[in-house]
Structure formats: structure tokens, C-alpha cells
Write an enzyme that holds these catalytic residues in place. Structure first.
Site, short mmCIF file in Angstrom:
data_model
loop_
_atom_site.label_atom_id
_atom_site.label_comp_id
_atom_site.label_asym_id
_atom_site.label_seq_id
_atom_site.Cartn_x
_atom_site.Cartn_y
_atom_site.Cartn_z
N TYR A 53 34.71 45.42 38.85
CA TYR A 53 35.35 44.14 39.12
C TYR A 53 35.16 43.23 37.90
CZ TYR A 53 35.78 44.81 44.24
OH TYR A 53 36.12 45.22 45.50
N GLU A 99 30.50 41.03 47.64
CA GLU A 99 29.26 40.37 48.07
C GLU A 99 28.76 39.41 46.99
OE1 GLU A 99 30.60 43.15 50.21
OE2 GLU A 99 29.44 44.10 48.63
N ASN A 154 42.59 42.23 45.99
CA ASN A 154 41.53 43.09 46.52
C ASN A 154 41.49 42.98 48.04
OD1 ASN A 154 39.20 44.85 46.00
ND2 ASN A 154 38.02 43.18 46.92
N GLU A 155 41.80 44.07 48.69
CA GLU A 155 41.83 44.11 50.17
C GLU A 155 42.58 42.89 50.73
OE1 GLU A 155 38.21 46.94 51.56
OE2 GLU A 155 37.78 44.79 51.55
N GLU A 231 37.41 52.78 47.25
CA GLU A 231 36.08 52.31 47.60
C GLU A 231 35.51 53.27 48.63
OE1 GLU A 231 35.23 48.31 48.72
OE2 GLU A 231 36.45 47.44 47.10
N TYR A 298 22.17 48.79 47.23
CA TYR A 298 23.28 49.37 47.96
C TYR A 298 23.02 50.80 48.43
CZ TYR A 298 28.16 48.74 49.39
OH TYR A 298 29.30 48.54 50.12
#
Length: 583
Positions: A53, A99, A154-155, A231, A298
Site C-alpha cells: 500500500y 489497519e 481498495n475494497e 489479499e 499479523y
């Protein structure tokens, strides 16, 4: 120079079928001197591509600026990917979620119309994308660089369906000189896949399980072209007060196997999560506000310190069934040094406020977004003069407020508890509020909401006015701290808000994990670099210190403790402690 294109069933590299085996690696979450190491470890796991990103708010904290220095040097990062013989996918948003605070959107954007075709928002987006593509365009594969795909938004299908907005982003991208294929990503639901893309943009999906079923849904929305999970969620993120999320290496590897067996391309999210250094972590709010921790480990194949995990080796074994992988693997990590240092010279925040900023006068208590620059932490004070006890009522807390009367702590209110009121035993004296932003919501309709105290404060039904407000510049706090770690040593528990410092000595530069188990809540700077937040409530108990920040010899540690510090000592742990793994 090479050509990358979308074929009838495959991605095509110079006309030949090519499967993307990508891993997400965010340059802004990794120290720049460690980028090459993380990229090389991705290559050795069998990946051929790195995805990242681009965080708009990090590059442009103020409008008209665009920082590409140090840890934000996207061009250098793409160059290192090329040097490793790998390809790159760039996802500049402008919204990224990730996030990350506010989903990557700057706080200076207009409050209405984000992620839409609202003219003021689009004007700011055009400026931003122009700056990003000045870096990306020369790094495209048809110009000898590594970039093979660029993502639009994005989404978006989970947020809106403004096709004009998507069309404008696409137009800006093409006009800037981006010639590689453009993609979108959405969760594999028919309505989201339809709303979040346009004809001419290649649809991809985001999921972590039930690969065959979800690829089938993607195929119904896109009858031709390569299938891709851009993803592939192999882990998850953590929030304060919850547990550390992990996923089974065996189960994740089986899902990856199913993806590859179906002929799909993949981007593993995350290959290496890294750290939300500074105060960059976001928050969720689906009825209850949940701020995210500093670590972005993560449960990825490469852990927060860049070491291979069981998941790394399991994924490498799966990839080896379909493609050749390098012969060597990274060595396992050993325990890290555990030096200890005392903390010294406590300076009380309330008694020395002028050291950390400048008082401003406001008739009404402003939100953080009405202050410039927008702080994460601020003091606000006013004088009250009522009789007897009373009740202090806030419009809304975003996100934590500690209340003091004549320097005595009376209590703390938390947004996630929906706190709004506090009883005051006395209502005469100097009322001081310590207000903290714990992370801006990064997903959903609460994007872009203001921080601080919303709609003011009242006492016994009477609005309080005539406020003095002191925004605290957290990044500059160590520079404004007088004295040194040679002052009086702290020998017992310490009540905040207070600033203390120590000197940690190590024989050589190395990664470290600061153990915060004996501390309460606050922030830590290591040699002037803001590592991030700690909080006794967990689950995270250690803060990662990258080796490039650590000097052989003495290292300065500054701690801002906002609560109570039971063990005022700097301790290091041999490994990360990210908390219990059950709710």
C-alpha cells in the site's frame, strides 16, 4: 523492458503465462535499512512479487507536502525489489484500510465526501496520485522497472458504489502515465464485486478460506482473465484488551495449496506485517470502539522482527509443489539480548506542561481537528467554581480522557466503554483534562471523524467555557525534555502522567524487545524515535526495536507514562510477547 498484460485465462509476461506469487510488505511498517532483508526472505520463500500500500496521510500530513524521505522512500523500496529480481504491485488507494490510522486518509481532507466524487475530495486525490505516480510510472515493467499492477481504490464495494469516483481515479491514473494493468479488490460477494469495480479494471478477491467457493464467485463476476486472491488472509490483527490472533500454519498452507491448485495467482496478506511505529495504528468501530495495538505481526510467515515462522516453511513447501523455490532458507532466530537499565529524573507532565507545547485560549473546548497541527495528545484546563459535589458530562469521548482537579486524578473515561460522565466530589478549583486519541477508525462509515472531546463539557448542566488548551507534539517530546538519564533514579512505583528516561547499554547493534509488563500505559522513544504505544491491558507486552535504531554502547530511552508504572525499569525480553491467544 518487458510487457505485462491480462490474457484470456492468465497474466502474461512477454506473452507467456505468468502466475503472481506475491507477499504484502509495507515499506512504512519496516525500518528502511531492513527492507532488503525482508524482500530477500520473500524471494527465498518462493515469492516472485512484493505488494505494498501507499499511506497518503504519512506522505502528506499537511496539504501541499509530500514526504519521500527515509522510511517513506517508495522509489528506493521499489528499486530494492527490482534489485532482488522481483516484481511489484502498488496499491495507492487513496483509501487503504490496512489497519492504519484513518485508512490512510489525511485528517486535513474535507469532512464530507471522502471516497466519492465530491469535487473537493477529488481535487485533493488528484494532487496525491500525481505525486505517487511520479515515483511509480518510471518503475513500471515496460520501462525496465518491477511494477506489474496498480490497484484502484481498495475494497470499495464494502463502502460505496460511486462509479464516477472509480472512473475518475482510473482517469487520473492513466493520464499520469500508468500503463500496466489496473485492478480492484473486493470481498467475494456478488454485490461487493459489482459495486467496487468498473469494466476495464481487473477484479480480484480478498479472503482467507474456502478458496474454491470464493474463486467461483469471482469467476461469475469476471468470466475471463486470471483468477487472483490479492489479499490471502493468513493471519489477523490485534486490538487492545483482546487476545493475540493466530491461525494454524497447517490450515493456512492447505488453503494456499487450494488456491494454487485452482491455477490462481495470490498475494499473501501479510507476508511480513512489521510494526505500527509512532502513533499510526488505526481502530475498528462496529458499535464498540477497538483501538489496535502497536505490533502488526499479523501471525505472518515472517514475524515482527523479520524471522521465519512455521508458517513460512509451510508456505514454502506448498509453493515448491508448483514452482521452483531457491535452495536456501533464512536461519532460525535465537534469543535476543536482555539488558536492563534504571529510569531517572521523573518530570510531571501537569507541573511542567509548558515544556511540551504552548497554551492556546479557546472560548469553547475545541476538538483535536480544530487544532493545528492536529495532536494525538493534549491538555485542556479551565477554572470551576460551584458549590459541593457535581457531575461532569462530556458530549462524546474520543478516545480517552483523564480528569484532574487541582492536580489530583479523579478518574479516566474511555470511548469503548461509552463513558460520558464523572462524579466530582468538589467543584471548585482548576479542572484539567488529559485527552488522548488512541487511533482513528480505519474501516466503515466512521472514517474521517474528528478526535478529542466532541460537543464540549458541562458541569451540573452548565457548559464549561474559557479553556486553555496545550497540544502536545509527541514526536518532539524527547527533544523538549531537559536533563538526562543521569538524574535522580526512580526507586519505586510511579504515578503519571510523567516523563522518565534511561540509558540502555548493549555491546553491538541488534534487534531488541522492550518488555513493558511492569508499565501502565504510554509511549516510548528509543534514541529519539517513537516506537509506539504500550498498555498494561494487553495483549501486546513487548515493543520491537529494530537493530538500525540501536547503537553499540549507550542508547537513550524516554517513556511517557500516562497511568501508573509499577516497575520503573527498562527491561528487554529475548523474544516478542504478543499476548495470550484465546479470548
Amino acid at each position: 523492458m518487458a510487457e505485462f498484460a491480462i490474457g484470456e485465462r492468465d497474466f502474461l509476461l512477454d506473452g507467456q503465462p505468468f502466475r503472481i506469487l506475491s507477499g504484502a510488505l509495507h515499506y512504512f511498517r519496516v525500518h528502511p535499512e531492513q527492507w532488503a532483508d525482508r524482500i530477500d526472505k520473500a524471494r527465498r520463500m518462493g515469492l516472485n512479487t512484493i505488494e505494498t500500500y501507499v499511506p497518503w496521510n504519512a506522505h502528506a500530513p499537511e496539504r501541499g507536502t509530500f514526504d519521500l524521505s527515509g522510511g517513506l522512500d517508495l522509489d528506493r523500496f521499489l528499486g530494492l525489489i527490482a534489485d532482488a529480481g522481483m516484481h511489484a504491485i502498488v496499491r495507492p488507494g487513496p483509501y487503504i484500510c490496512a489497519e492504519w490510522a484513518n485508512g490512510g486518509l489525511p485528517v486535513w481532507l474535507p469532512g464530507e465526501g471522502v471516497r466519492s466524487s465530491e469535487p473537493r475530495y477529488l481535487d485533493a486525490v488528484r494532487e496525491y496520485l500525481r505525486q505517487v505516480y511520479r515515483v511509480v510510472v518510471p518503475r513500471q515493467i515496460d520501462r525496465g522497472g518491477p511494477v506489474i499492477l496498480v490497484q484502484i481504490e481498495n475494497e470499495y464495494g464494502a463502502y460505496g458504489s460511486d462509479k464516477r469516483y472509480l472512473a475518475e481515479l482510473t482517469r487520473y491514473t492513466r493520464e499520469a502515465g500508468v500503463t500496466v494493468p489496473l485492478t480492484t479488490v473486493d470481498q467475494p460477494l456478488d454485490d461487493m464485486l459489482a459495486a467496487g469495480s468498473l469494466d476495464g479494471l481487473h477484479r480480484t478477491a480478498s479472503f482467507g478460506s474456502r478458496a474454491a467457493e470464493r474463486l467461483a464467485i469471482l469467476r461469475t463476476q469476471q468470466p475471463t482473465g486470471p483468477l487472483m486472491c490479492s489479499e490471502f488472509w493468513c493471519g489477523w490483527f490485534d486490538n487492545w484488551g483482546s487476545h493475540h490472533h493466530t491461525t494454524s500454519a497447517e490450515d493456512s498452507a492447505a488453503e494456499l495449496d487450494a488456491l494454487l491448485a485452482a491455477g490462481a495467482s495470490v498475494n499473501i496478506y501479510m507476508f511480513h506485517g512489521g510494526t505500527n511505529f509512532g502513533l499510526t495504528s488505526g481502530a475498528n468501530d462496529k458499535g464498540t470502539y477497538q483501538p489496535l495495538v502497536t505490533s502488526y505481526d499479523y501471525d505472518a510467515p515472517l514475524d515482527e522482527a523479520g524471522n521465519p515462522t512455521a508458517k513460512y516453511h509451510a508456505f514454502r513447501d506448498v509453493i515448491a509443489r508448483y514452482h521452483k523455490v531457491p535452495d536456501s532458507v533464512p536461519p532460525p532466530a535465537g534469543p535476543l539480548p536482555t539488558p536492563v537499565a534504571s529510569l531517572h529524573e521523573p518530570i510531571l507532565l501537569l507541573a511542567n506542561a509548558e515544556r511540551w507545547g504552548t497554551w492556546q485560549t479557546h472560548e469553547q473546548l475545541p476538538t483535536f481537528d480544530e487544532l493545528a497541527p492536529t495532536p494525538h495528545l493534549a491538555l485542556a484546563r479551565t477554572t470551576i467554581d460551584d458549590d459541593g459535589p457535581g457531575v461532569l458530562v462530556f458530549g462524546e469521548i474520543r478516545d480517552r480522557v483523564t480528569v484532574f482537579l487541582d492536580g489530583v486524578r479523579l478518574g479516566t473515561l474511555l470511548r469503548e466503554h461509552h463513558d460520558r460522565a464523572l462524579e466530582l466530589p468538589l467543584t471548585e478549583g482548576e479542572l484539567t483534562l488529559l485527552i488522548e486519541d488512541l487511533g482513528r477508525v480505519d474501516y466503515g462509515p466512521r472514517l474521517g471523524e474528528p478526535k478529542g472531546v466532541i460537543d464540549g463539557v458541562s458541569l451540573n448542566g452548565r457548559p464549561l467555557t474559557d479553556w486553555d488548551v496545550l497540544p502536545i507534539d509527541a514526536a518532539a517530546l524527547p527533544d523538549r525534555r531537559p536533563g538526562s538519564a543521569d538524574g535522580a533514579e526512580v526507586t519505586g512505583p510511579l504515578a503519571g502522567p510523567v516523563v522518565v528516561s534511561g540509558r540502555l547499554t548493549v555491546p553491538e547493534s541488534t534487534d531488541l524487545f522492550l518488555d513493558t509488563a511492569g508499565w501502565g500505559k504510554g509511549m516510548v522513544w528509543f534514541n529519539g524515535f517513537l516506537l509506539g504505544r504500550y498498555w498494561r491491558r494487553g495483549p501486546q507486552r513487548t515493543l520491537y526495536v529494530p537493530a538500525p535504531l540501536v547503537r553499540a554502547g549507550a542508547n537513550d530511552v524516554v517513556v511517557l507514562e500516562l497511568d501508573t508504572m509499577l516497575d520503573p525499569v527498562v527491561r528487554c525480553a529475548p523474544h516478542a510477547h504478543l499476548g495470550h491467544t484465546e479470548a
